[in-house]
Design an enzyme around this catalytic site. Structure first.
Site, PDB file in Angstrom:
ATOM      1  N   ASN A 293       1.281  32.321 -77.549  1.00 49.12           N
ATOM      2  CA  ASN A 293      -0.115  31.773 -76.066  1.00 49.12           C
ATOM      3  C   ASN A 293       0.126  32.960 -75.242  1.00 49.12           C
ATOM      4  OD1 ASN A 293      -0.312  29.650 -78.468  1.00 49.12           O
ATOM      5  ND2 ASN A 293       1.937  28.814 -77.235  1.00 49.12           N
TER       6      ASN A 293
ATOM      7  N   ASP B 287      13.407  27.096 -81.822  1.00 51.75           N
ATOM      8  CA  ASP B 287      12.492  26.148 -80.024  1.00 51.75           C
ATOM      9  C   ASP B 287      13.654  25.374 -80.787  1.00 51.75           C
ATOM     10  OD1 ASP B 287       9.697  26.897 -79.334  1.00 51.75           O
ATOM     11  OD2 ASP B 287      11.144  25.103 -79.116  1.00 51.75           O
ATOM     12  N   ILE B 288      13.858  25.579 -79.804  1.00 57.88           N
ATOM     13  CA  ILE B 288      14.535  24.048 -79.057  1.00 57.88           C
ATOM     14  C   ILE B 288      13.453  22.318 -78.946  1.00 57.88           C
ATOM     15  CG2 ILE B 288      13.946  23.582 -76.516  1.00 57.88           C
ATOM     16  CD1 ILE B 288      16.770  23.950 -75.871  1.00 57.88           C
TER      17      ILE B 288
ATOM     18  N   HIS C 231       5.074  32.793 -81.397  1.00 60.40           N
ATOM     19  CA  HIS C 231       5.937  31.456 -82.646  1.00 60.40           C
ATOM     20  C   HIS C 231       5.756  31.716 -84.285  1.00 60.40           C
ATOM     21  CE1 HIS C 231       6.431  28.563 -78.993  1.00 60.40           C
ATOM     22  NE2 HIS C 231       5.284  29.792 -78.504  1.00 60.40           N
TER      23      HIS C 231
ATOM     24  N   HIS D  68       6.526  36.013 -76.594  1.00 60.61           N
ATOM     25  CA  HIS D  68       7.439  36.143 -78.343  1.00 60.61           C
ATOM     26  C   HIS D  68       6.434  35.381 -79.388  1.00 60.61           C
ATOM     27  CE1 HIS D  68       6.614  32.608 -75.087  1.00 60.61           C
ATOM     28  NE2 HIS D  68       6.202  31.682 -75.786  1.00 60.61           N
TER      29      HIS D  68
ATOM     30  N   VAL E 206       6.710  29.679 -71.221  1.00 62.60           N
ATOM     31  CA  VAL E 206       8.044  30.923 -70.435  1.00 62.60           C
ATOM     32  C   VAL E 206       7.227  32.254 -70.670  1.00 62.60           C
ATOM     33  CG1 VAL E 206      10.476  32.405 -71.511  1.00 62.60           C
ATOM     34  CG2 VAL E 206       9.356  29.228 -71.879  1.00 62.60           C
TER      35      VAL E 206
HETATM   36  P1  AMP Z   1       4.984  28.939 -75.310  1.00 61.48           P
HETATM   37  O1  AMP Z   1       4.464  27.160 -74.583  1.00 61.48           O
HETATM   38  O2  AMP Z   1       3.948  29.048 -75.470  1.00 61.48           O
HETATM   39  O3  AMP Z   1       5.396  29.742 -73.682  1.00 61.48           O
HETATM   40  O4  AMP Z   1       6.478  28.253 -75.777  1.00 61.48           O
HETATM   41  C1  AMP Z   1       7.565  28.014 -74.971  1.00 61.48           C
HETATM   42  C2  AMP Z   1       8.877  27.815 -76.194  1.00 61.48           C
HETATM   43  O5  AMP Z   1      10.055  28.321 -75.809  1.00 61.48           O
HETATM   44  C3  AMP Z   1       8.051  26.383 -76.357  1.00 61.48           C
HETATM   45  O6  AMP Z   1       7.398  26.167 -77.631  1.00 61.48           O
HETATM   46  C4  AMP Z   1       9.811  26.074 -75.991  1.00 61.48           C
HETATM   47  O7  AMP Z   1      10.117  24.482 -76.581  1.00 61.48           O
HETATM   48  C5  AMP Z   1      10.616  27.412 -76.239  1.00 61.48           C
HETATM   49  N1  AMP Z   1      11.630  27.200 -75.446  1.00 61.48           N
HETATM   50  C6  AMP Z   1      12.072  26.875 -74.017  1.00 61.48           C
HETATM   51  N2  AMP Z   1      13.155  27.120 -73.918  1.00 61.48           N
HETATM   52  C7  AMP Z   1      14.148  27.180 -74.918  1.00 61.48           C
HETATM   53  C8  AMP Z   1      15.272  27.345 -75.374  1.00 61.48           C
HETATM   54  N3  AMP Z   1      16.524  27.337 -74.370  1.00 61.48           N
HETATM   55  N4  AMP Z   1      15.363  27.230 -76.722  1.00 61.48           N
HETATM   56  C9  AMP Z   1      14.526  27.713 -77.184  1.00 61.48           C
HETATM   57  N5  AMP Z   1      13.247  27.495 -77.070  1.00 61.48           N
HETATM   58  C10 AMP Z   1      13.120  27.564 -75.733  1.00 61.48           C
END
Ligand code: AMP
Length: 119
Positions: A86, A29-30, A101, A99, A95
């Protein structure tokens, strides 16, 4: 609709990929919320948990199998970890490509949320 995760699957944008197979991909995760914070995603773009169909059951279950596999490979299984998915606005989804976490590396608090004011 395609998201940033499709671009990661297609190697159009970089990511620290830690695992890949025919069905799934896992990467860091970024914006990590724990010493180890990975995202385990299906290669098939499914927007939310609500969009998981009967034919997606194997794909959805596979994400948990990968979590278990990664935990063992990284030596995190015994201490423990948390997996979270989520869904939509109230779940905090940002996103829209499902996914898992994978959070590990320290004791994690419970409950995992703070109430948010609806804007
Ligand atoms: P959610 O809020 O459950 O949809 O989680 C989306 C996750 O994607 C967040 O924890 C972000 O930090 C992560 N994220 C968004 N863009 C990227 C990326 N380019 N590379 C890695 N993680 C990302």
């Amino acid at each position: 609709m395609s998201t940033i995760f499709t671009k990661i699957i297609n190697r159009e944008i970089p990511a620290s990929i830690v695992y890949e197979d025919d069905i799934s991909l896992a990467f860091e995760d970024i914006n990590p919320q724990a010493p180890t914070h990975l995202l385990i995603i299906p290669k098939k773009p499914i927007a939310t948990i609500n969009d998981i169909t009967e034919e997606d059951r194997e794909v959805a279950g596979h994400l948990l199998y990968v979590a278990s596999k990664i935990a063992k490979q990284k030596g995190l299984a015994e201490d423990g970890y948390r997996v979270v998915m989520n869904c939509n606005e109230y779940g905090g989804q940002t996103v829209y490509h499902i996914h898992l976490h994978f959070l590990a590396g320290k004791p994690l608090g419970w409950p995992p949320y703070t109430d948010k004011k609806k804007v």
